[in-house]
Every structure is written in structure tokens, then in C-alpha cells.
Design a protein around this motif. Structure first.
Motif, mmCIF file in Angstrom:
data_model
loop_
_atom_site.group_PDB
_atom_site.id
_atom_site.type_symbol
_atom_site.label_atom_id
_atom_site.label_comp_id
_atom_site.label_asym_id
_atom_site.label_seq_id
_atom_site.Cartn_x
_atom_site.Cartn_y
_atom_site.Cartn_z
ATOM 1 N N LEU A 94 0.819 -1.206 0.000
ATOM 2 C CA LEU A 94 0.000 0.000 0.000
ATOM 3 C C LEU A 94 0.861 1.268 0.000
ATOM 4 C CD1 LEU A 94 -2.681 -1.145 2.584
ATOM 5 C CD2 LEU A 94 -2.767 -1.268 0.088
ATOM 6 N N PRO A 95 0.538 2.252 -0.848
ATOM 7 C CA PRO A 95 1.352 3.471 -0.924
ATOM 8 C C PRO A 95 1.282 4.310 0.341
ATOM 9 C CG PRO A 95 -0.645 3.681 -2.242
ATOM 10 C CD PRO A 95 -0.570 2.257 -1.811
ATOM 11 N N GLU A 96 0.225 4.133 1.156
ATOM 12 C CA GLU A 96 0.122 4.936 2.375
ATOM 13 C C GLU A 96 1.024 4.451 3.490
ATOM 14 O OE1 GLU A 96 -3.548 2.139 2.409
ATOM 15 O OE2 GLU A 96 -2.387 3.312 0.972
ATOM 16 N N GLN A 97 1.847 3.437 3.216
ATOM 17 C CA GLN A 97 2.790 2.970 4.228
ATOM 18 C C GLN A 97 4.007 3.890 4.267
ATOM 19 O OE1 GLN A 97 1.891 -1.781 4.752
ATOM 20 N NE2 GLN A 97 3.581 -1.210 3.456
ATOM 21 N N THR A 98 3.742 5.159 4.619
ATOM 22 C CA THR A 98 4.783 6.157 4.755
ATOM 23 C C THR A 98 4.562 6.920 6.050
ATOM 24 O OG1 THR A 98 3.503 7.805 3.531
ATOM 25 C CG2 THR A 98 5.037 6.447 2.253
ATOM 26 N N VAL A 99 5.615 7.536 6.550
ATOM 27 C CA VAL A 99 5.520 8.403 7.722
ATOM 28 C C VAL A 99 6.457 9.575 7.502
ATOM 29 C CG1 VAL A 99 7.234 7.011 8.963
ATOM 30 C CG2 VAL A 99 5.736 8.561 10.238
ATOM 31 N N LEU A 100 5.909 10.797 7.605
ATOM 32 C CA LEU A 100 6.653 12.025 7.341
ATOM 33 C C LEU A 100 7.310 11.995 5.965
ATOM 34 C CD1 LEU A 100 8.363 12.602 10.830
ATOM 35 C CD2 LEU A 100 6.260 13.625 9.938
ATOM 36 N N GLY A 101 6.609 11.378 5.004
ATOM 37 C CA GLY A 101 7.123 11.305 3.648
ATOM 38 C C GLY A 101 8.144 10.225 3.397
ATOM 39 N N VAL A 102 8.498 9.436 4.412
ATOM 40 C CA VAL A 102 9.492 8.382 4.291
ATOM 41 C C VAL A 102 8.787 7.050 4.097
ATOM 42 C CG1 VAL A 102 11.379 7.166 5.450
ATOM 43 C CG2 VAL A 102 11.145 9.642 5.701
ATOM 44 N N ARG A 103 9.230 6.302 3.096
ATOM 45 C CA ARG A 103 8.650 4.974 2.850
ATOM 46 C C ARG A 103 8.970 4.046 4.004
ATOM 47 N NH1 ARG A 103 6.283 0.661 1.962
ATOM 48 N NH2 ARG A 103 5.642 -0.041 -0.104
ATOM 49 N N ARG A 104 7.967 3.391 4.533
ATOM 50 C CA ARG A 104 8.165 2.443 5.631
ATOM 51 C C ARG A 104 8.615 1.094 5.069
ATOM 52 N NH1 ARG A 104 3.332 2.080 9.647
ATOM 53 N NH2 ARG A 104 5.057 1.527 11.029
ATOM 54 N N MET A 105 9.684 0.551 5.622
ATOM 55 C CA MET A 105 10.173 -0.736 5.156
ATOM 56 C C MET A 105 9.253 -1.844 5.648
ATOM 57 S SD MET A 105 13.705 -2.797 6.026
ATOM 58 C CE MET A 105 14.843 -1.659 5.266
ATOM 59 N N SER A 106 8.804 -2.674 4.717
ATOM 60 C CA SER A 106 8.039 -3.861 5.084
ATOM 61 C C SER A 106 8.629 -5.115 4.461
ATOM 62 C CB SER A 106 6.568 -3.714 4.665
ATOM 63 O OG SER A 106 6.478 -3.307 3.319
ATOM 64 N N ALA A 107 9.601 -4.940 3.530
ATOM 65 C CA ALA A 107 10.376 -6.042 2.956
ATOM 66 C C ALA A 107 9.456 -7.117 2.369
ATOM 67 C CB ALA A 107 11.338 -6.610 3.998
ATOM 68 N N THR A 108 9.608 -8.359 2.838
ATOM 69 C CA THR A 108 8.828 -9.479 2.299
ATOM 70 C C THR A 108 7.570 -9.752 3.120
ATOM 71 O OG1 THR A 108 10.258 -10.962 3.567
ATOM 72 C CG2 THR A 108 10.826 -10.597 1.265
ATOM 73 N N PHE A 109 7.126 -8.747 3.865
ATOM 74 C CA PHE A 109 5.976 -8.923 4.751
ATOM 75 C C PHE A 109 4.842 -8.000 4.329
ATOM 76 C CE2 PHE A 109 9.861 -9.933 6.968
ATOM 77 C CZ PHE A 109 9.600 -11.191 7.467
ATOM 78 N N LEU A 110 3.680 -8.240 4.922
ATOM 79 C CA LEU A 110 2.500 -7.473 4.550
ATOM 80 C C LEU A 110 2.604 -6.019 4.987
ATOM 81 C CD1 LEU A 110 -0.282 -7.710 3.236
ATOM 82 C CD2 LEU A 110 -1.226 -8.277 5.473
ATOM 83 N N GLU A 111 3.177 -5.798 6.159
ATOM 84 C CA GLU A 111 3.317 -4.439 6.668
ATOM 85 C C GLU A 111 4.433 -4.401 7.724
ATOM 86 O OE1 GLU A 111 2.101 -3.676 9.935
ATOM 87 O OE2 GLU A 111 1.394 -5.686 10.303
ATOM 88 N N PRO A 112 4.875 -3.208 8.136
ATOM 89 C CA PRO A 112 6.067 -3.089 8.989
ATOM 90 C C PRO A 112 5.978 -3.832 10.318
ATOM 91 C CG PRO A 112 5.564 -0.973 7.987
ATOM 92 C CD PRO A 112 4.409 -1.888 7.659
ATOM 93 N N SER A 113 4.817 -3.913 10.938
ATOM 94 C CA SER A 113 4.729 -4.597 12.226
ATOM 95 C C SER A 113 5.055 -6.084 12.092
ATOM 96 C CB SER A 113 3.329 -4.421 12.826
ATOM 97 O OG SER A 113 3.103 -3.082 13.190
ATOM 98 N N MET A 114 4.572 -6.707 11.020
ATOM 99 C CA MET A 114 4.883 -8.115 10.781
ATOM 100 C C MET A 114 6.378 -8.310 10.578
ATOM 101 S SD MET A 114 2.125 -9.876 11.025
ATOM 102 C CE MET A 114 0.345 -9.820 10.843
#
Length: 449
Positions: A209-229
Motif C-alpha cells: 500500500l502506498p500509504e505505508q509512509t511516515v513524514l514522507g518516508v517509505r516504511r520498510m516492510s520487505a517481504t511482509f504485509l506491513e512493517p509490524s509483521m
């Protein structure tokens, strides 16, 4: 049915896994990091769904397990080096409670209890009357899969078919591959390079999802669904490699990934690991304790410094200090409160797995498997920790802090039980004291029988 771009890679894994238990463990450990991938997508319940590759490899592990049990059955009675621990019984009890509750409790409390449905977002705050659903059976299936993963590791390790040393190598390979994907993800976002969504994110069928950003920085999620995973899996590796084994160089890629993940779970999880490690290993002195603490402190100072220079301190302010008063934090607290309400309304029995969701694992356990299931799970983890904490070997440290890294992440923020990596560690932790018994001679007799 849709075949995904991940299917060729999965077929290579599956063919290699047929070589034996060690090969199955190798590909399962690596596949556990491809949480957002699947070889095949099916239409289930009106939506696209796929099975994570680590679970899809389970039939091959079961095949090897049945073969080993068959050979053990043909061996002389005195040459069967098999022992059952109480921890294995606790795992079986937890699974049985979960499966029984998924079938019985939604029918017992139908229309009498309010739940936050699993398919609703945490921020919805919508509660509906409890009723049986297909999610109960899907989550029961995952409970059985988790049990099977841990039981296979328990069996293979006890019989000498796999070792913790080889498991350590496989995990490092899988983890570093995931970190490499994460670094490329950040580069691709900054430069416009293509992101292989159809391969890495084939379990959801769309790009991350493109909204996985914070303060304009792309959040790393690598091979997972989202950063917490992603943070949960890398907290497991940091716990195992850095705090459990003292292998700082091998653990640094995962510390780096956690620091740049912009995940609150990563930061709170690191702090929790340091605290638990300090309490459990207070008997240790010297460089073995000091070096990991200094490295962790230095990494945190560097991260805060970068935040101050590039973001005027807003990153730390938003993700750490103001996390619980933000919209995300408040919705998570509300979801956990609703889960506790479900626990109370069901008289402590729970509404059954697949009936309710929460923000944290403990709240999810209470709302779904109730007090009996929660007690069984906590007793399982507690018994693993109590046994391995008395063992000062590197292997024991590797396993205990791998388990603790996953459990701490679960309790802080992740409610999903379908985490093959954690159950691999639990499988080793259930059996380690048995593996130290002098069974080598018996194994030799079996091999020549």
C-alpha cells in the motif's frame, strides 16, 4: 484459482524439501520470511486468499515425519529414543482448546456476545453479535498447522535428524534475504525502480500500500504485509543472534532493519528485549553483557541523531512518545478493550478463534481461547523459559531469546497466531533438555537395525 509469480520459487523449495527433514527445515525457515507471498491464490468466502509458503510446505514435513515414525516402529523396543515432555502436552492442550472453542463457543454464545469481527479494521470500533463463520474453521486450520510445525521440529530434533546449528544458518539466510528486499524497497521508492509486488506480495495480489509512509518516508516492510509483521520476525532474529548467542555481526542486519522500519513495535520491542535479557542474564558479567548493550545503545543514539538532523525529532516524537495518543494508538487501545469485554461476556471461555480480533496477542487470546487457552499458552512459554534459562549454552540462549523475541512482539502489538517462525523456535524449545540425554548409542542401534 490463480498461479502467482511466486510459484516457481515455491516449487524449487518443495523439490529441495523432499530430500529429508534437514532440507525441509531449511526451506521452511527461509519461507517463513515470505509472509506476504503465496504460490496459489484461491477465491475463499468471496475474497482472494492464499496459503503462506511455510504452511504450504507442511505436507512434505509430515511425509518425512511419518517415515521417521514408521522406521522407529520397526526398530527394537529398546531402541526407540523417544521421550514426551510436559511442554509438548501443553502445546497439544492449547491447540485442542483452540479448535474445540472455534466450533463450540460461537454456537454457545451466538447472539449473546458482542465482538469486533476479524475482517473489520482496528479503527472501525464496530461490534456485532457473535455468530459462527468460516473464519472459525480457517483459524482452527492455522492452529493445527502451528502445532504440526512445532511437533515436527520436536520429533526431528529429538531423533537427531536436524540440529540447532543448521537451523541458525537457515534463519540467517532467510533473514538477510528479507533485509535485502527491504533495502531495495526503500531504493525503489526513492528512484522509481520497479517493486516485484506480484512475487513478494502475491498473497494479497496487489502492490504494498502506498500509504505505508511516515513524514514522507517509505516504511520498510520487505517481504511482509506491513512493517509490524516485519518487526516481529526481526525481533525474533535480534533476540536469537544478538542477545541469545552474542553474535553481534550476524545480528546487525536485523538491528539495522528494525531501526529504519519506522515501526513502533520495533522500538518498543528492542527496549523490552533489553530489559528481559538483563533480568534473565543478570548472572553474566563482562564483555558478553556489555558489548550487546553498548551496541544497542549506540544504534539508538545514531537513530535519534539522524531523526533530529533530518526530521527535527518528529519521527521519534510520533512513533514513540505520542504513539498511544495518536489515532492508531487509540484505535489499538479501543480494540483491546473490546476484546476484554468479549472475554468477560463469555465468562472467561472466549468467543473462539476467528470470531474476534484485537491489537495485541494477549487480548486476542483472552477474547478467543479464553482463560483456559491463555493459561495453557503462558504455561508453555513459561516452561520453555524456565528450563532453558538454567542452561548457559549458546544453543539454549539462541532458542530462548528467539521465543521471547516473538512472544514480546506478539504481546506488544501483533495479534496474529499464524507466524511459522515463532512456532519453529517453540518446537526446539519444547524438546531441548530431552535432546541432551545420552541417546547417541540408541540412534546408532536404530540405524543398523
Amino acid at each position: 484459482m490463480l498461479f502467482t509469480d511466486f510459484l516457481p520459487a515455491f516449487l524449487v523449495m518443495a523439490l529441495f524439501a523432499f530430500k529429508g527433514p534437514r532440507a525441509w527445515l531449511a526451506v521452511t525457515a527461509i519461507a517463513a520470511f515470505f509472509q506476504a507471498a503465496t504460490p496459489i491464490v484461491l477465491g475463499v468466502g468471496g475474497r482472494a486468499a492464499g496459503l503462506a509458503p511455510a504452511y504450504a510446505l507442511l505436507p512434505i514435513g509430515v511425509w518425512h515425519g511419518l517415515g521417521l515414525l514408521f522406521r522407529m516402529g520397526r526398530a527394537p523396543r529398546g531402541a526407540r529414543p523417544f521421550a514426551m515432555t510436559g511442554r509438548f502436552g501443553l502445546l497439544a492442550l492449547f491447540t485442542a482448546i483452540g479448535v474445540f472453542g472455534a466450533v463450540a463457543y460461537p454456537r454457545l454464545f451466538q447472539g449473546l456476545v458482542s465482538v469486533l469481527p476479524p475482517r473489520e479494521g482496528l479503527d472501525s470500533g464496530i461490534v456485532v453479535p457473535l455468530r459462527p463463520s468460516g473464519s472459525n474453521y480457517i483459524q482452527s486450520f492455522y492452529l493445527v498447522c502451528n502445532f504440526t510445525i512445532a511437533a515436527l521440529v520436536y520429533l526431528f530434533h529429538q531423533q537427531g535428524a536436524i540440529t540447532i546449528e543448521s537451523f541458525r544458518r537457515f534463519l540467517w539466510i532467510g533473514g538477510t534475504v528479507s533485509v535485502a528486499f527491504g533495502c531495495y524497497q526503500l531504493l525503489a521508492h526513492a528512484t522509481g525502480l520497479p517493486w516485484p509486488a506480484s512475487f513478494v506480495n502475491s498473497n494479497i495480489g496487489v502492490a504494498q500500500l502506498p500509504e505505508q509512509t511516515v513524514l514522507g518516508v517509505r516504511r520498510m516492510s520487505a517481504t511482509f504485509l506491513e512493517p509490524s509483521m516485519m518487526s516481529l520476525h526481526f525481533l525474533v532474529l535480534v533476540g536469537a543472534f544478538v542477545f541469545g548467542s552474542g553474535r553481534l555481526l550476524q545480528g546487525m542486519p536485523f538491528v539495522f532493519a528494525l531501526l529504519v522500519s519506522t515501526s513502533s513495535l520495533a522500538y518498543f520491542g528492542l527496549v523490552a528485549l533489553v530489559i528481559v535479557w538483563s533480568l534473565l542474564d543478570s548472572w553474566r558479567t563482562g564483555a558478553r553483557v556489555v558489548r550487546p548493550l553498548l551496541v544497542t545503545f549506540a544504534c539508538c543514539v545514531l537513530a535519534v541523531t539522524v531523526d533530529q538532523v533530518l526530521f527535527d525529532g518528529e519521527m521519534v516524537e510520533r512513533l514513540v512518545f505520542n504513539k498511544f495518543v495518536s489515532g492508531s494508538g487509540l484505535s489499538r487501545i479501543t480494540a483491546d478493550q473490546l476484546a476484554v469485554d468479549t472475554f468477560v461476556q463469555t465468562w472467561g471461555l472466549g468467543a473462539g478463534v476467528g470470531s474476534a480480533r484485537a491489537s495485541s496477542f494477549l487480548a486476542t487470546l483472552l477474547a478467543t481461547v479464553g482463560l483456559p487457552g491463555t493459561a495453557a499458552f503462558l504455561a508453555l512459554v513459561g516452561s520453555i523459559v524456565s528450563v532453558l534459562a538454567r542452561d548457559r549454552s549458546e544453543n539454549a540462549g539462541f532458542v530462548i531469546y528467539g521465543v521471547l523475541g516473538g512472544v514480546l512482539a506478539w504481546f506488544l502489538s501483533v495479534p496474529d497466531m499464524a507466524m511459522p517462525l515463532v512456532w519453529l523456535f517453540i518446537g526446539f524449545g519444547m524438546q531441548m533438555d530431552v535432546a541432551r540425554r545420552p541417546f547417541a548409542a540408541l540412534r546408532t542401534r536404530m540405524a543398523h537395525s
